[in-house]
Design an enzyme around this catalytic site. Sequence first.
Site, PDB file in Angstrom:
ATOM      1  CG  ASP A 204      -4.362  -1.009   3.409  1.00 13.15           C
ATOM      2  OD1 ASP A 204      -4.946   0.056   3.723  1.00 13.15           O
ATOM      3  OD2 ASP A 204      -4.942  -1.957   2.852  1.00 13.15           O
ATOM      4  CD  GLU A 262      -2.073   5.462  -4.415  1.00 12.68           C
ATOM      5  OE1 GLU A 262      -3.241   5.317  -4.027  1.00 12.68           O
ATOM      6  OE2 GLU A 262      -1.627   4.963  -5.468  1.00 12.68           O
ATOM      7  CD  GLU A 350      -9.223  -2.986  -0.099  1.00 13.64           C
ATOM      8  OE1 GLU A 350      -8.873  -3.307   1.050  1.00 13.64           O
ATOM      9  OE2 GLU A 350      -9.484  -1.815  -0.434  1.00 13.64           O
TER      10      GLU A 350
END
Length: 458
Positions: A204, A262, A350
């Site tokens: 992810d 990314e 996160e």
Amino acid sequence: MTTRNLKKSLGILVFVLGLLFIVNCSGDDTSSNEVQQQIITPSMSVNNMSFNFVGTQVSSNSDSFILFVNGDNLESLINITSTEGFQVSLDGTTFSNSLQIASESVNGQTSVFVRFSPMAIGSVTGTLTVANSETDNIVVSLAGVGLPIVHNYSTFVSERLAFGGGFSQSSTQVFNLHDDLTSIETIKMFVKLRCPAGGCDEWDVYANVKVKDDASGELYEIGRYITPYWNDNSQLNRGFEFDVTDFKSLLTGSTELRIRTECWNANGYEVSVEFDYIEGTPDYPYYAVSRVLAYDDWSSSGVPYGVAHSFDLTRSVSIPANTESTHLRTIISGWGHATPNDSDGRPCAEWCYRTHDVKIDGAPMFQHNLSPLGCASNPVSNQNPGNWQPDRAGWCPGMVVPARLNQFNSSMAGSSFSFEYDYEDWISDIAGGNAFYATSTFVVVKSNTPISKPVVSD
């Protein structure tokens, strides 16, 4: 038996037979009349008493339904009329609000094509009337929803973004977009991800779309998303959806766009981006936007969290004098597994739930609560064996990172104010690595008269 009695019995028999004859004749006449009545009675019928059409753009036409009109024992023509917003046809090509089935064709079955042709946005109801002078009218109910006119522009098409293998993590191109914003109420952007032949990136990863502001040369982040584990976003019909109306002053005519993911392997994604310019009545005809903060190129180029840093989080903002509406637009997502963990075992940034303040003139005015979004309910659920279901702080794998809009109570016209982004206090012990908050903030002004950009200074 005497002659007298015999004559009497014969008389009775003749009388009874006569009655039976009368009754039988009378019954035959009744049946004959009923049959005759059934044969000569005119009638009409249809196969459906209501049609519900799919949403259709204003000034466009829906696909047609077929109405079967059946006539029996008719001698005169059939008139078919529809109310405004609906049309009828005998051949499926030439449509109008009324037509006639000629008298020589009224008996038997006739196919009538019915379509929805909305002239206004919103729900539309109407009727179709089948009329003949010899029998009762038939009224068919009609309904549909008029949708706004949409101008669609395709930009990047299956652009391969990856690291290695001769590919790049980003692509910058110039496209010609809609050049008349007069009647554009909303601009939507859609980002579609497809897996290349070798499969998608298994992680992810942080990704976004930016538009170039020609006046400053800066790139403005108009949408951010986190890619799914292992897969694409094909479970969404058009991919990730973003409302990018705030940037309408930049998304017009010749426009430079940049897409970036990314990804750190050669698989990556094939990325397609398209825009819908949706007609309607804009809240204000003129928009302008300026960048306030832009720590958003990469997940790890965000603002360090829990440690001392040199990132400047304060600005001075001046609003044009003819402004009638002012709001801030912020996108923020945390990255990293820095410790100490919160009491519920969540590292930062996160996983740790936080509430950050937006300070105006030194005082908190708006708050951004980075709370769960319900990752396990994400329709992009084809992410196994990735760890996609547990809730992150304000984002999910395979989902759009939400834009946080903060509307000022007043227009702020002609005013200047200081801006500061204030992250909730927390101190990292450096043992679990680094934590970052990728953050972008814009100030958007609107007006009924042409308006210039807000002035933002350090």
